[in-house]
Scaffold this motif. Structure first.
Motif, PDB file in Angstrom:
ATOM      1  N   TRP A   7      69.101  -5.142  54.092  1.00  0.00           N
ATOM      2  CA  TRP A   7      68.948  -6.182  55.237  1.00  0.00           C
ATOM      3  C   TRP A   7      69.376  -6.432  55.957  1.00  0.00           C
ATOM      4  CZ3 TRP A   7      64.551  -8.234  53.325  1.00  0.00           C
ATOM      5  CH2 TRP A   7      64.383  -7.698  52.051  1.00  0.00           C
ATOM      6  N   VAL A   8      70.444  -6.105  56.336  1.00  0.00           N
ATOM      7  CA  VAL A   8      71.678  -6.251  57.996  1.00  0.00           C
ATOM      8  C   VAL A   8      70.980  -5.717  59.235  1.00  0.00           C
ATOM      9  CG1 VAL A   8      73.755  -5.700  59.051  1.00  0.00           C
ATOM     10  CG2 VAL A   8      73.797  -7.027  56.663  1.00  0.00           C
ATOM     11  N   PHE A   9      70.658  -3.479  58.187  1.00  0.00           N
ATOM     12  CA  PHE A   9      69.713  -3.452  59.695  1.00  0.00           C
ATOM     13  C   PHE A   9      68.502  -4.318  59.846  1.00  0.00           C
ATOM     14  CE2 PHE A   9      66.391   0.468  59.659  1.00  0.00           C
ATOM     15  CZ  PHE A   9      67.608   1.150  60.857  1.00  0.00           C
ATOM     16  N   SER A  10      68.018  -4.347  58.683  1.00  0.00           N
ATOM     17  CA  SER A  10      66.062  -4.878  59.331  1.00  0.00           C
ATOM     18  C   SER A  10      66.746  -5.990  60.242  1.00  0.00           C
ATOM     19  CB  SER A  10      66.020  -4.894  57.879  1.00  0.00           C
ATOM     20  OG  SER A  10      65.483  -4.014  56.936  1.00  0.00           O
ATOM     21  N   ILE A  11      67.170  -6.827  59.543  1.00  0.00           N
ATOM     22  CA  ILE A  11      67.478  -7.556  60.508  1.00  0.00           C
ATOM     23  C   ILE A  11      68.274  -7.443  62.228  1.00  0.00           C
ATOM     24  CG2 ILE A  11      68.916  -9.991  61.195  1.00  0.00           C
ATOM     25  CD1 ILE A  11      69.016 -10.139  57.963  1.00  0.00           C
ATOM     26  N   TYR A  12      68.918  -6.769  62.189  1.00  0.00           N
ATOM     27  CA  TYR A  12      69.829  -6.062  63.577  1.00  0.00           C
ATOM     28  C   TYR A  12      68.005  -5.646  64.430  1.00  0.00           C
ATOM     29  CZ  TYR A  12      74.811  -7.408  63.075  1.00  0.00           C
ATOM     30  OH  TYR A  12      75.380  -7.955  63.247  1.00  0.00           O
ATOM     31  N   THR A  13      68.043  -4.630  63.122  1.00  0.00           N
ATOM     32  CA  THR A  13      66.653  -4.076  64.210  1.00  0.00           C
ATOM     33  C   THR A  13      65.224  -5.654  64.648  1.00  0.00           C
ATOM     34  OG1 THR A  13      66.626  -1.776  63.024  1.00  0.00           O
ATOM     35  CG2 THR A  13      64.531  -1.928  64.087  1.00  0.00           C
ATOM     36  N   PHE A  14      64.617  -6.566  63.877  1.00  0.00           N
ATOM     37  CA  PHE A  14      63.605  -6.858  64.567  1.00  0.00           C
ATOM     38  C   PHE A  14      63.833  -7.699  65.543  1.00  0.00           C
ATOM     39  CE2 PHE A  14      61.629 -10.984  63.906  1.00  0.00           C
ATOM     40  CZ  PHE A  14      60.353 -10.672  63.660  1.00  0.00           C
ATOM     41  N   LEU A  15      65.579  -7.636  65.830  1.00  0.00           N
ATOM     42  CA  LEU A  15      65.729  -8.585  66.798  1.00  0.00           C
ATOM     43  C   LEU A  15      66.185  -7.726  67.817  1.00  0.00           C
ATOM     44  CD1 LEU A  15      68.606 -10.777  65.029  1.00  0.00           C
ATOM     45  CD2 LEU A  15      66.346 -11.858  65.438  1.00  0.00           C
ATOM     46  N   ALA A  16      66.331  -6.586  68.013  1.00  0.00           N
ATOM     47  CA  ALA A  16      66.177  -5.736  69.005  1.00  0.00           C
ATOM     48  C   ALA A  16      64.914  -5.454  69.904  1.00  0.00           C
ATOM     49  CB  ALA A  16      66.999  -4.490  68.823  1.00  0.00           C
ATOM     50  N   MET A  17      63.532  -5.170  68.173  1.00  0.00           N
ATOM     51  CA  MET A  17      62.237  -4.885  68.314  1.00  0.00           C
ATOM     52  C   MET A  17      61.599  -6.028  69.869  1.00  0.00           C
ATOM     53  SD  MET A  17      62.114  -1.470  68.361  1.00  0.00           S
ATOM     54  CE  MET A  17      61.094  -1.973  68.914  1.00  0.00           C
ATOM     55  N   PHE A  18      62.092  -7.168  68.615  1.00  0.00           N
ATOM     56  CA  PHE A  18      61.057  -8.437  69.186  1.00  0.00           C
ATOM     57  C   PHE A  18      61.300  -8.313  70.904  1.00  0.00           C
ATOM     58  CE2 PHE A  18      60.341 -13.016  70.734  1.00  0.00           C
ATOM     59  CZ  PHE A  18      59.040 -12.915  70.236  1.00  0.00           C
ATOM     60  N   PRO A  19      61.972  -8.539  71.726  1.00  0.00           N
ATOM     61  CA  PRO A  19      62.447  -7.857  73.233  1.00  0.00           C
ATOM     62  C   PRO A  19      61.980  -7.220  74.181  1.00  0.00           C
ATOM     63  CG  PRO A  19      64.493  -8.103  72.502  1.00  0.00           C
ATOM     64  CD  PRO A  19      64.017  -8.712  71.263  1.00  0.00           C
ATOM     65  N   ILE A  20      61.907  -5.735  73.292  1.00  0.00           N
ATOM     66  CA  ILE A  20      61.351  -4.578  73.591  1.00  0.00           C
ATOM     67  C   ILE A  20      60.331  -4.891  73.327  1.00  0.00           C
ATOM     68  CG2 ILE A  20      61.753  -2.165  73.496  1.00  0.00           C
ATOM     69  CD1 ILE A  20      64.229  -2.565  72.287  1.00  0.00           C
ATOM     70  N   THR A  21      59.201  -5.145  72.471  1.00  0.00           N
ATOM     71  CA  THR A  21      58.027  -5.387  72.351  1.00  0.00           C
ATOM     72  C   THR A  21      57.085  -5.933  72.889  1.00  0.00           C
ATOM     73  OG1 THR A  21      58.652  -4.908  70.096  1.00  0.00           O
ATOM     74  CG2 THR A  21      56.255  -5.914  70.647  1.00  0.00           C
ATOM     75  N   PHE A  22      57.815  -7.510  73.656  1.00  0.00           N
ATOM     76  CA  PHE A  22      57.176  -8.257  74.360  1.00  0.00           C
ATOM     77  C   PHE A  22      57.256  -7.441  75.863  1.00  0.00           C
ATOM     78  CE2 PHE A  22      57.661 -11.520  77.543  1.00  0.00           C
ATOM     79  CZ  PHE A  22      56.342 -12.360  77.616  1.00  0.00           C
ATOM     80  N   ILE A  23      58.011  -6.941  76.375  1.00  0.00           N
ATOM     81  CA  ILE A  23      58.642  -6.409  77.642  1.00  0.00           C
ATOM     82  C   ILE A  23      57.274  -5.380  77.932  1.00  0.00           C
ATOM     83  CG2 ILE A  23      59.695  -5.039  79.336  1.00  0.00           C
ATOM     84  CD1 ILE A  23      62.068  -6.212  78.280  1.00  0.00           C
ATOM     85  N   TYR A  24      57.003  -4.651  76.687  1.00  0.00           N
ATOM     86  CA  TYR A  24      56.178  -3.333  77.049  1.00  0.00           C
ATOM     87  C   TYR A  24      54.745  -3.764  76.445  1.00  0.00           C
ATOM     88  CZ  TYR A  24      59.285   0.707  76.600  1.00  0.00           C
ATOM     89  OH  TYR A  24      60.211   1.660  76.413  1.00  0.00           O
ATOM     90  N   VAL A  25      54.573  -4.752  76.479  1.00  0.00           N
ATOM     91  CA  VAL A  25      53.409  -5.539  75.753  1.00  0.00           C
ATOM     92  C   VAL A  25      52.320  -6.520  77.080  1.00  0.00           C
ATOM     93  CG1 VAL A  25      51.546  -6.593  74.333  1.00  0.00           C
ATOM     94  CG2 VAL A  25      53.006  -5.477  73.052  1.00  0.00           C
ATOM     95  N   TYR A  26      53.991  -7.398  77.306  1.00  0.00           N
ATOM     96  CA  TYR A  26      53.346  -7.943  78.996  1.00  0.00           C
ATOM     97  C   TYR A  26      52.840  -7.282  79.654  1.00  0.00           C
ATOM     98  CZ  TYR A  26      54.020 -11.723  81.744  1.00  0.00           C
ATOM     99  OH  TYR A  26      53.448 -12.911  82.972  1.00  0.00           O
ATOM    100  N   LEU A  27      53.667  -5.723  80.047  1.00  0.00           N
ATOM    101  CA  LEU A  27      53.922  -5.137  80.949  1.00  0.00           C
ATOM    102  C   LEU A  27      52.484  -4.700  80.944  1.00  0.00           C
ATOM    103  CD1 LEU A  27      57.081  -3.837  81.771  1.00  0.00           C
ATOM    104  CD2 LEU A  27      56.305  -5.418  83.077  1.00  0.00           C
ATOM    105  N   GLY A  28      51.636  -4.497  79.715  1.00  0.00           N
ATOM    106  CA  GLY A  28      50.691  -3.514  79.621  1.00  0.00           C
ATOM    107  C   GLY A  28      49.635  -4.841  79.959  1.00  0.00           C
TER     108      GLY A  28
END
Length: 203
Positions: free
Chosen positions: A133-154
């Motif tokens: 659960w700790v792994f999943s939460i940390y991963t989700f929190l990191a992936m949100f801004p990364i995903t936003f950057i890639y999708v927004y630039l696309g």
């Protein structure tokens, strides 16, 4: 190879947001291809920006869980034997191991911003039996801004979405370095605070 992967991703488009999630669940389908292309689909009006970002973040969390499971239940011997079939080798594993040893549990967050370790870091997390659960939460929190950057630039680049990967790194890497500096500062202050408390107790 890239064209083959793109043809697979295009097939996922028929499933809309679920397709984005599923594509990213396959950890070795590069998010650097999936997310800018998804941003282009937003540009075309087939999807919404925030719906795509959420789907990408969820898929980007499930994907690392597969490697986490491999590390936790398969272990290093399994990876060294079969990893070559999915582009995992001893050098890459050693790099991920070293990064994990230096940064502990927070690595599930910070490593997502750093090229070279962001994918394979899930394996030592699993081998260390980090709380899932700790792994999943940390991963989700990191992936949100990364995903936003890639999708927004696309979305912004439209038909030039293939230029996103190189441009995105100029945003993601500084964020990762900043996050890592803040984490190391927090770690330093925590250790110093514990020493002061122990010293006061001893006196």
């Amino acid at each position: 190879m890239e064209e083959f992967i793109l043809s697979i991703i295009e097939n996922f488009k028929e499933l809309s947001y679920l397709g984005i999630m599923l594509a990213l669940t396959i950890e070795f389908v590069p998010a650097e291809l999936v997310l800018p292309l998804a941003g282009f689909w937003v540009f075309e009006g087939d999807m919404t920006l925030w719906g795509t970002v959420l789907a990408g973040t969820i898929g980007g969390t499930f994907g690392p869980l597969t490697l986490y499971a491999v590390g936790r239940f398969g272990g290093r011997p399994f990876l060294l034997k079969f990893g070559k079939f999915v582009f995992i080798n001893e050098e890459k594993l050693a790099k991920a191991d070293t990064f994990f040893e230096r940064n502990g549990a927070m690595v599930a967050f910070t490593a997502r911003f750093l090229p070279g370790v962001r994918t394979l870091i899930s394996i030592p997390c699993g081998m260390a039996k980090m709380n899932v659960w700790v792994f999943s939460i940390y991963t989700f929190l990191a992936m949100f801004p990364i995903t936003f950057i890639y999708v927004y630039l696309g979305f912004k680049l439209g038909e030039r979405w293939k230029d996103v990967a190189e441009l995105a790194n100029s945003y993601i890497l500084p964020i990762g370095v900043g996050v890592l500096v803040i984490f190391l500062l927090y770690k330093f202050l925590s250790i110093r605070r514990k020493k002061l408390i122990n010293k006061n107790i001893a006196n």
